[in-house]
Design a protein around this motif. Structure first.
Motif, PDB file in Angstrom:
ATOM      1  N   ARG A 237     -26.453   0.993  68.398  1.00 49.72           N
ATOM      2  CA  ARG A 237     -28.256   0.690  68.033  1.00 49.72           C
ATOM      3  C   ARG A 237     -28.491   1.751  68.248  1.00 49.72           C
ATOM      4  O   ARG A 237     -29.146   3.266  69.134  1.00 49.72           O
ATOM      5  CB  ARG A 237     -28.841   0.406  68.688  1.00 49.72           C
ATOM      6  N   PRO A 238     -29.232   3.386  66.918  1.00 54.71           N
ATOM      7  CA  PRO A 238     -30.114   4.374  66.653  1.00 54.71           C
ATOM      8  C   PRO A 238     -31.029   4.133  67.297  1.00 54.71           C
ATOM      9  O   PRO A 238     -31.993   3.355  66.875  1.00 54.71           O
ATOM     10  CB  PRO A 238     -29.634   4.741  65.571  1.00 54.71           C
ATOM     11  N   VAL A 239     -31.198   5.663  68.229  1.00 53.13           N
ATOM     12  CA  VAL A 239     -32.750   5.242  68.542  1.00 53.13           C
ATOM     13  C   VAL A 239     -33.107   6.533  68.300  1.00 53.13           C
ATOM     14  O   VAL A 239     -32.258   7.590  68.977  1.00 53.13           O
ATOM     15  CB  VAL A 239     -32.468   4.977  69.980  1.00 53.13           C
TER      16      VAL A 239
ATOM     17  N   ARG B 222     -31.496   3.162  58.984  1.00 57.22           N
ATOM     18  CA  ARG B 222     -30.951   2.742  58.298  1.00 57.22           C
ATOM     19  C   ARG B 222     -32.111   1.132  59.649  1.00 57.22           C
ATOM     20  O   ARG B 222     -32.838   1.018  60.290  1.00 57.22           O
ATOM     21  CB  ARG B 222     -30.113   1.865  58.882  1.00 57.22           C
ATOM     22  N   PRO B 223     -31.844  -0.454  59.079  1.00 57.56           N
ATOM     23  CA  PRO B 223     -32.052  -1.653  59.242  1.00 57.56           C
ATOM     24  C   PRO B 223     -32.448  -1.909  60.844  1.00 57.56           C
ATOM     25  O   PRO B 223     -30.951  -1.147  61.077  1.00 57.56           O
ATOM     26  CB  PRO B 223     -31.775  -2.017  58.326  1.00 57.56           C
ATOM     27  N   GLY B 224     -33.128  -2.284  61.228  1.00 58.68           N
ATOM     28  CA  GLY B 224     -32.959  -1.823  62.967  1.00 58.68           C
ATOM     29  C   GLY B 224     -32.716  -0.698  63.771  1.00 58.68           C
ATOM     30  O   GLY B 224     -32.583  -1.279  65.082  1.00 58.68           O
ATOM     31  N   THR B 225     -32.373   0.593  63.320  1.00 57.76           N
ATOM     32  CA  THR B 225     -32.980   2.236  63.796  1.00 57.76           C
ATOM     33  C   THR B 225     -33.988   2.029  64.770  1.00 57.76           C
ATOM     34  O   THR B 225     -34.912   1.447  63.951  1.00 57.76           O
ATOM     35  CB  THR B 225     -33.241   3.246  62.570  1.00 57.76           C
TER      36      THR B 225
ATOM     37  N   ASP C 160     -48.553   6.672  62.795  1.00 58.26           N
ATOM     38  CA  ASP C 160     -48.822   5.724  61.907  1.00 58.26           C
ATOM     39  C   ASP C 160     -47.335   5.477  61.810  1.00 58.26           C
ATOM     40  O   ASP C 160     -46.531   6.497  61.292  1.00 58.26           O
ATOM     41  CB  ASP C 160     -49.154   6.416  61.079  1.00 58.26           C
ATOM     42  N   THR C 161     -46.688   4.548  61.911  1.00 61.14           N
ATOM     43  CA  THR C 161     -45.349   4.267  61.498  1.00 61.14           C
ATOM     44  C   THR C 161     -45.303   3.184  60.138  1.00 61.14           C
ATOM     45  O   THR C 161     -43.519   2.791  59.723  1.00 61.14           O
ATOM     46  CB  THR C 161     -44.961   3.582  62.776  1.00 61.14           C
ATOM     47  N   ALA C 162     -46.225   2.298  59.342  1.00 67.24           N
ATOM     48  CA  ALA C 162     -45.971   1.960  58.365  1.00 67.24           C
ATOM     49  C   ALA C 162     -44.597   2.850  57.448  1.00 67.24           C
ATOM     50  O   ALA C 162     -43.847   1.506  57.011  1.00 67.24           O
ATOM     51  CB  ALA C 162     -47.082   2.100  57.538  1.00 67.24           C
ATOM     52  N   PRO C 163     -44.842   3.297  56.876  1.00 70.10           N
ATOM     53  CA  PRO C 163     -42.995   3.933  56.046  1.00 70.10           C
ATOM     54  C   PRO C 163     -41.792   3.277  56.611  1.00 70.10           C
ATOM     55  O   PRO C 163     -41.160   3.445  56.548  1.00 70.10           O
ATOM     56  CB  PRO C 163     -43.800   5.698  55.928  1.00 70.10           C
ATOM     57  N   LEU C 164     -41.950   4.305  58.487  1.00 71.24           N
ATOM     58  CA  LEU C 164     -40.672   3.591  58.456  1.00 71.24           C
ATOM     59  C   LEU C 164     -40.389   1.832  58.783  1.00 71.24           C
ATOM     60  O   LEU C 164     -39.555   1.583  58.949  1.00 71.24           O
ATOM     61  CB  LEU C 164     -41.011   4.507  60.101  1.00 71.24           C
ATOM     62  N   GLU C 165     -42.242   1.762  59.212  1.00 72.52           N
ATOM     63  CA  GLU C 165     -41.289  -0.365  59.034  1.00 72.52           C
ATOM     64  C   GLU C 165     -40.929  -0.557  57.720  1.00 72.52           C
ATOM     65  O   GLU C 165     -40.218  -0.776  57.825  1.00 72.52           O
ATOM     66  CB  GLU C 165     -42.422  -0.471  59.556  1.00 72.52           C
ATOM     67  N   ASP C 166     -41.640  -0.262  56.717  1.00 65.41           N
ATOM     68  CA  ASP C 166     -41.048  -0.223  55.680  1.00 65.41           C
ATOM     69  C   ASP C 166     -39.782   0.098  55.836  1.00 65.41           C
ATOM     70  O   ASP C 166     -38.711  -0.946  54.884  1.00 65.41           O
ATOM     71  CB  ASP C 166     -41.993   0.418  54.500  1.00 65.41           C
TER      72      ASP C 166
ATOM     73  N   ILE D 287     -40.621   0.095  65.821  1.00 64.78           N
ATOM     74  CA  ILE D 287     -40.915   1.104  66.217  1.00 64.78           C
ATOM     75  C   ILE D 287     -41.173   0.417  67.742  1.00 64.78           C
ATOM     76  O   ILE D 287     -41.322  -1.183  67.877  1.00 64.78           O
ATOM     77  CB  ILE D 287     -41.920   0.738  66.138  1.00 64.78           C
ATOM     78  N   VAL D 288     -40.886   1.783  68.792  1.00 65.11           N
ATOM     79  CA  VAL D 288     -41.219   1.641  69.900  1.00 65.11           C
ATOM     80  C   VAL D 288     -42.318   1.657  70.334  1.00 65.11           C
ATOM     81  O   VAL D 288     -41.786   3.074  70.506  1.00 65.11           O
ATOM     82  CB  VAL D 288     -39.965   1.608  70.664  1.00 65.11           C
TER      83      VAL D 288
END
Ligand SMILES: NC(=O)c1ccc[n+]([C@@H]2O[C@H](COP(=O)([O-])OP(=O)(O)OC[C@H]3O[C@@H](n4cnc5c(N)ncnc54)[C@H](OP(=O)(O)O)[C@@H]3O)[C@@H](O)[C@H]2O)c1
Ligand SMILES: [Zn+2]
Length: 352
Positions: free
Chosen positions: A210-212, A228-231, A240-246, A251-252
């Motif tokens: 899992r990439p972190v 990627r999904p799950g990173t 603000d993490t909305a774009p990354l969540e999309d 997000i941790v």
């Protein structure tokens, strides 16, 4: 037990939050069954070995890399299965580190009249179970800091992974580690400089860790190859993490590195291959969060370049000395491994 450890290794990177475990059944000097725990929710190693052995399990000796479970989890306890199958002797490499479980499996076996031996190849087993042990006793992954340097201690400034520093053998070994550890971590500086994929390549039956990405201000480009999904992207609490969540990122949010590691533990990541770069690795090192070191050293001199770690100067007497050091030649390169922190054995919950 060597065979059981080999079996267990097949589960590395696949069993969290459960441990990798292997089991071999021997009767009359012949192996009659073997098994490993393939994934959480799947049967335990002992169950696969007992299935393979069938009636031949009666009177056999079982070699197990971790104390058999005695509590009812998602699967029935292995201690009961071993007793019911008529196994007469159980050889255990290491006791369960969970203070609520440790010794109980062995106790129940003995109470049923089964001969039990504990501690055979224990150090290797404990090492193989480092991730599980860190997760269950500290609530965080076991952190393996990996880096590649020239003989004058320089990491290449650019270039994917360490291809530029070391030769093919070392590169293949790094791919094996990615296959065996739950997660692989870099700082956003490395993402911006190199855009690494952080995948496992060239390993038969391999799977990707899992990439972190440690990225407090969410600077990771949406086009980053490691996204990627799950990173997992580790950010500051208020970013603000909305774009990354999309984009499918998990997000941790954490204000500190220990907090970030606990967040990764909650995601059931039991082992983390820390691949740099220097800024992030130095922060881990300064906080005592590097548990194990795997250094690849190439017989080359660069003369200039980045050091793998930086920080305030200290005297040689204060250098962090590795324990349980091992050396291995990988083609022209040398691998040096060792521990900076102890692998948890019994008890000691919540020391972070
Ligand atoms: N040869 C090798 O072994 C190797 C391996 C990897 C990288 N590299 C090289 O290293 C260079 C990148 O170096 P770098 O040091 O800038 O990259 P880095 O360590 O990967 O990333 C640094 C960034 O991580 C972020 N970060 C998140 N949490 C942090 C924390 N708790 N403490 C410190 N930083 C944290 C910081 O950005 P925020 O403050 O925005 O969060 C910081 O700027 C590249 O040129 C790359 O090629 C070489
Ligand atoms: Zn079990």
């Amino acid at each position: 037990m060597a065979l059981a450890l080999e079996e267990a290794a097949r589960g590395l990177g696949r069993t969290a939050p459960n441990p990798p475990v292997g089991c071999v059944l021997v009767r009359g000097g012949a192996v009659v069954g073997r098994g490993f725990h393939p994934a959480a929710g799947e049967p335990h190693a002992e169950v696969f070995a007992l299935r393979e052995a069938g009636e031949q399990a009666r009177g056999a000796a079982a070699y197990v890399t971790l104390e058999p479970c005695s509590h009812l989890g998602r699967t029935p306890p292995c201690v009961a299965a071993l007793i019911a199958a008529g196994v007469s002797r159980v050889v255990v490499a290491a006791l369960d580190p969970n203070p609520r479980v440790a010794g109980r499996g062995v106790g129940r076996l003995r109470a049923a009249g089964t001969e039990v031996v504990v501690g055979v190849r224990e150090a290797e087993a404990v090492r193989q179970q480092a991730g599980f042990r860190a997760l269950i006793t500290r609530g965080r992954p076991w952190v393996v800091y990996k880096y590649a340097v020239t003989l004058d201690g320089k990491v290449a400034a650019r270039g994917e992974g360490n291809g530029a520093v070391t030769a093919a053998g070392a590169r293949a070994r790094v791919m094996r580690w990615r296959n065996e550890l739950d997660a692989v971590a870099v700082g956003v500086g490395t993402v911006l400089a190199d855009d690494p994929r952080l995948t496992t390549r060239g390993v038969a039956g391999g799977r990707d860790p899992r990439p972190v990405i440690f990225d407090r201000r969410a600077r990771t480009p949406l086009s980053a190859r490691a996204l990627r999904p799950g990173t997992v992207v580790v950010t500051a609490p208020d970013t603000d993490t909305a774009p990354l969540e999309d984009a499918g990122a998990t997000i941790v949010r954490a204000a500190t590195l220990p907090g970030a590691l606990r967040g990764l533990g909650q995601l059931h990541l039991s082992s983390l291959l820390l691949e740099g770069g220097p800024t992030l690795a130095s922060a881990f090192f300064a906080e005592g969060l590097v548990d194990e070191v795997r250094a690849l050293i190439a017989p080359k001199l660069l003369g200039a370049g980045l050091a793998p770690l930086n920080g305030p100067p200290r005297g040689m007497a204060d250098a962090a000395a590795l324990r349980a050091v091992q050396l291995e030649s990988l083609g022209p390169d040398v691998l040096v491994t060792g521990l900076l922190n102890d692998i948890p054995r019994l008890g000691a919950a919540g020391d972070l």
